[in-house]
Design a protein around this motif. Sequence first.
Motif, PDB file in Angstrom:
ATOM      1  N   ILE A  10       0.825  -1.200   0.000  1.00 57.61           N
ATOM      2  CA  ILE A  10       0.000   0.000   0.000  1.00 57.61           C
ATOM      3  C   ILE A  10       0.860   1.252   0.000  1.00 57.61           C
ATOM      4  CG2 ILE A  10      -1.679   1.303   1.369  1.00 57.61           C
ATOM      5  CD1 ILE A  10      -2.811  -1.489   2.198  1.00 57.61           C
ATOM      6  N   LYS A  11       1.966   1.250   0.722  1.00 60.89           N
ATOM      7  CA  LYS A  11       2.849   2.412   0.769  1.00 60.89           C
ATOM      8  C   LYS A  11       3.399   2.762  -0.607  1.00 60.89           C
ATOM      9  CE  LYS A  11       4.344   1.777   5.518  1.00 60.89           C
ATOM     10  NZ  LYS A  11       5.442   1.365   6.387  1.00 60.89           N
ATOM     11  N   LYS A  12       3.545   1.757  -1.474  1.00 57.57           N
ATOM     12  CA  LYS A  12       4.120   1.976  -2.797  1.00 57.57           C
ATOM     13  C   LYS A  12       3.083   2.462  -3.807  1.00 57.57           C
ATOM     14  CE  LYS A  12       7.666  -1.498  -2.102  1.00 57.57           C
ATOM     15  NZ  LYS A  12       8.171  -2.789  -2.494  1.00 57.57           N
ATOM     16  N   SER A  13       1.826   2.478  -3.423  1.00 62.31           N
ATOM     17  CA  SER A  13       0.754   2.858  -4.332  1.00 62.31           C
ATOM     18  C   SER A  13       0.174   4.200  -3.921  1.00 62.31           C
ATOM     19  CB  SER A  13      -0.337   1.790  -4.310  1.00 62.31           C
ATOM     20  OG  SER A  13      -1.399   2.167  -5.139  1.00 62.31           O
ATOM     21  N   SER A  14      -0.143   5.008  -4.913  1.00 62.27           N
ATOM     22  CA  SER A  14      -0.705   6.319  -4.601  1.00 62.27           C
ATOM     23  C   SER A  14      -2.190   6.229  -4.265  1.00 62.27           C
ATOM     24  CB  SER A  14      -0.496   7.266  -5.780  1.00 62.27           C
ATOM     25  OG  SER A  14      -1.140   6.746  -6.926  1.00 62.27           O
ATOM     26  N   SER A  15      -2.871   5.222  -4.761  1.00 59.64           N
ATOM     27  CA  SER A  15      -4.305   5.086  -4.541  1.00 59.64           C
ATOM     28  C   SER A  15      -4.646   3.620  -4.318  1.00 59.64           C
ATOM     29  CB  SER A  15      -5.047   5.626  -5.760  1.00 59.64           C
ATOM     30  OG  SER A  15      -6.425   5.570  -5.552  1.00 59.64           O
ATOM     31  N   VAL A  16      -5.518   3.373  -3.346  1.00 57.53           N
ATOM     32  CA  VAL A  16      -5.882   2.000  -2.999  1.00 57.53           C
ATOM     33  C   VAL A  16      -7.392   1.900  -2.857  1.00 57.53           C
ATOM     34  CG1 VAL A  16      -5.639   0.175  -1.269  1.00 57.53           C
ATOM     35  CG2 VAL A  16      -3.716   1.678  -1.743  1.00 57.53           C
ATOM     36  N   ILE A  17      -7.947   0.820  -3.382  1.00 55.99           N
ATOM     37  CA  ILE A  17      -9.349   0.486  -3.191  1.00 55.99           C
ATOM     38  C   ILE A  17      -9.378  -0.874  -2.495  1.00 55.99           C
ATOM     39  CG2 ILE A  17     -11.520  -0.116  -4.352  1.00 55.99           C
ATOM     40  CD1 ILE A  17     -10.906   2.851  -4.515  1.00 55.99           C
ATOM     41  N   TYR A  18     -10.153  -0.937  -1.405  1.00 53.48           N
ATOM     42  CA  TYR A  18     -10.259  -2.170  -0.625  1.00 53.48           C
ATOM     43  C   TYR A  18     -11.565  -2.893  -0.923  1.00 53.48           C
ATOM     44  CZ  TYR A  18      -6.540  -0.106   2.164  1.00 53.48           C
ATOM     45  OH  TYR A  18      -5.357   0.443   2.571  1.00 53.48           O
ATOM     46  N   VAL A  19     -11.459  -4.228  -1.046  1.00 46.36           N
ATOM     47  CA  VAL A  19     -12.622  -5.095  -1.219  1.00 46.36           C
ATOM     48  C   VAL A  19     -12.480  -6.211  -0.191  1.00 46.36           C
ATOM     49  CG1 VAL A  19     -13.839  -6.678  -2.764  1.00 46.36           C
ATOM     50  CG2 VAL A  19     -12.773  -4.619  -3.694  1.00 46.36           C
ATOM     51  N   ASP A  20     -13.519  -6.451   0.595  1.00 43.73           N
ATOM     52  CA  ASP A  20     -13.465  -7.526   1.593  1.00 43.73           C
ATOM     53  C   ASP A  20     -14.884  -8.031   1.840  1.00 43.73           C
ATOM     54  OD1 ASP A  20     -13.034  -9.294   3.637  1.00 43.73           O
ATOM     55  OD2 ASP A  20     -11.873  -7.910   4.872  1.00 43.73           O
ATOM     56  N   ALA A  21     -15.259  -9.053   1.113  1.00 41.57           N
ATOM     57  CA  ALA A  21     -16.616  -9.582   1.187  1.00 41.57           C
ATOM     58  C   ALA A  21     -16.953 -10.113   2.572  1.00 41.57           C
ATOM     59  CB  ALA A  21     -16.809 -10.677   0.145  1.00 41.57           C
ATOM     60  N   SER A  22     -15.953 -10.493   3.349  1.00 39.10           N
ATOM     61  CA  SER A  22     -16.223 -11.075   4.669  1.00 39.10           C
ATOM     62  C   SER A  22     -16.336 -10.026   5.774  1.00 39.10           C
ATOM     63  CB  SER A  22     -15.138 -12.086   5.019  1.00 39.10           C
ATOM     64  OG  SER A  22     -13.888 -11.443   5.144  1.00 39.10           O
ATOM     65  N   GLY A  32     -14.681   2.610  -0.514  1.00 36.04           N
ATOM     66  CA  GLY A  32     -13.661   1.575  -0.700  1.00 36.04           C
ATOM     67  C   GLY A  32     -12.252   2.067  -0.456  1.00 36.04           C
ATOM     68  N   THR A  33     -12.099   3.282   0.013  1.00 37.17           N
ATOM     69  CA  THR A  33     -10.764   3.854   0.218  1.00 37.17           C
ATOM     70  C   THR A  33     -10.227   3.607   1.619  1.00 37.17           C
ATOM     71  OG1 THR A  33     -11.789   5.983   0.742  1.00 37.17           O
ATOM     72  CG2 THR A  33     -11.057   5.639  -1.539  1.00 37.17           C
ATOM     73  N   GLY A  52      -2.649   2.869 -12.046  1.00 35.84           N
ATOM     74  CA  GLY A  52      -1.881   3.191 -10.857  1.00 35.84           C
ATOM     75  C   GLY A  52      -2.596   2.912  -9.546  1.00 35.84           C
ATOM     76  N   THR A  53      -3.871   2.541  -9.624  1.00 35.81           N
ATOM     77  CA  THR A  53      -4.637   2.229  -8.419  1.00 35.81           C
ATOM     78  C   THR A  53      -4.481   0.753  -8.089  1.00 35.81           C
ATOM     79  OG1 THR A  53      -6.284   3.883  -9.014  1.00 35.81           O
ATOM     80  CG2 THR A  53      -6.928   2.283  -7.352  1.00 35.81           C
ATOM     81  N   ARG A  54      -4.276   0.463  -6.805  1.00 37.66           N
ATOM     82  CA  ARG A  54      -4.193  -0.923  -6.356  1.00 37.66           C
ATOM     83  C   ARG A  54      -5.536  -1.370  -5.821  1.00 37.66           C
ATOM     84  NH1 ARG A  54       0.640  -3.624  -6.345  1.00 37.66           N
ATOM     85  NH2 ARG A  54       2.250  -2.066  -6.333  1.00 37.66           N
ATOM     86  N   LEU A  55      -5.915  -2.579  -6.178  1.00 37.67           N
ATOM     87  CA  LEU A  55      -7.125  -3.203  -5.669  1.00 37.67           C
ATOM     88  C   LEU A  55      -6.684  -4.238  -4.646  1.00 37.67           C
ATOM     89  CD1 LEU A  55     -10.211  -3.259  -6.071  1.00 37.67           C
ATOM     90  CD2 LEU A  55      -9.857  -5.073  -7.721  1.00 37.67           C
ATOM     91  N   VAL A  56      -6.984  -4.008  -3.375  1.00 32.78           N
ATOM     92  CA  VAL A  56      -6.570  -4.903  -2.296  1.00 32.78           C
ATOM     93  C   VAL A  56      -7.767  -5.748  -1.895  1.00 32.78           C
ATOM     94  CG1 VAL A  56      -5.684  -5.041   0.060  1.00 32.78           C
ATOM     95  CG2 VAL A  56      -4.842  -3.265  -1.485  1.00 32.78           C
ATOM     96  N   LEU A  57      -7.627  -7.068  -2.041  1.00 34.36           N
ATOM     97  CA  LEU A  57      -8.715  -7.991  -1.741  1.00 34.36           C
ATOM     98  C   LEU A  57      -8.498  -8.656  -0.396  1.00 34.36           C
ATOM     99  CD1 LEU A  57      -9.006  -9.814  -5.172  1.00 34.36           C
ATOM    100  CD2 LEU A  57     -10.285  -7.834  -4.378  1.00 34.36           C
TER     101      LEU A  57
END
Length: 70
Positions: A10-22, A32-33, A52-57
């Motif tokens: 996450i530190k290496k990415s300028s933008s992050v979107i989080y997804v966590d179905a649980s 989602g930020t 450039g956006t990371r999708l974190v699952l």
Amino acid sequence: VSKTNEQNIIKKSSSVIYVDASSSSASDDNAGTSIDAPLKTIAAGVKKISAGTRLVLGSGSYRETLNING
């Protein structure tokens, strides 16, 4: 991915979107930020990302159909 590795990614990415179905706070109405208010589906996350956006699952099973046209 361990918490430490996730934080380093996450530190290496300028933008992050989080997804966590649980997550009990997950909703596709969330921005989602924040890891505390993630999106519920990968499809919702894909709609919010750009170059450039990371999708974190979050861990778990995601049973959905994705149609990604780029």
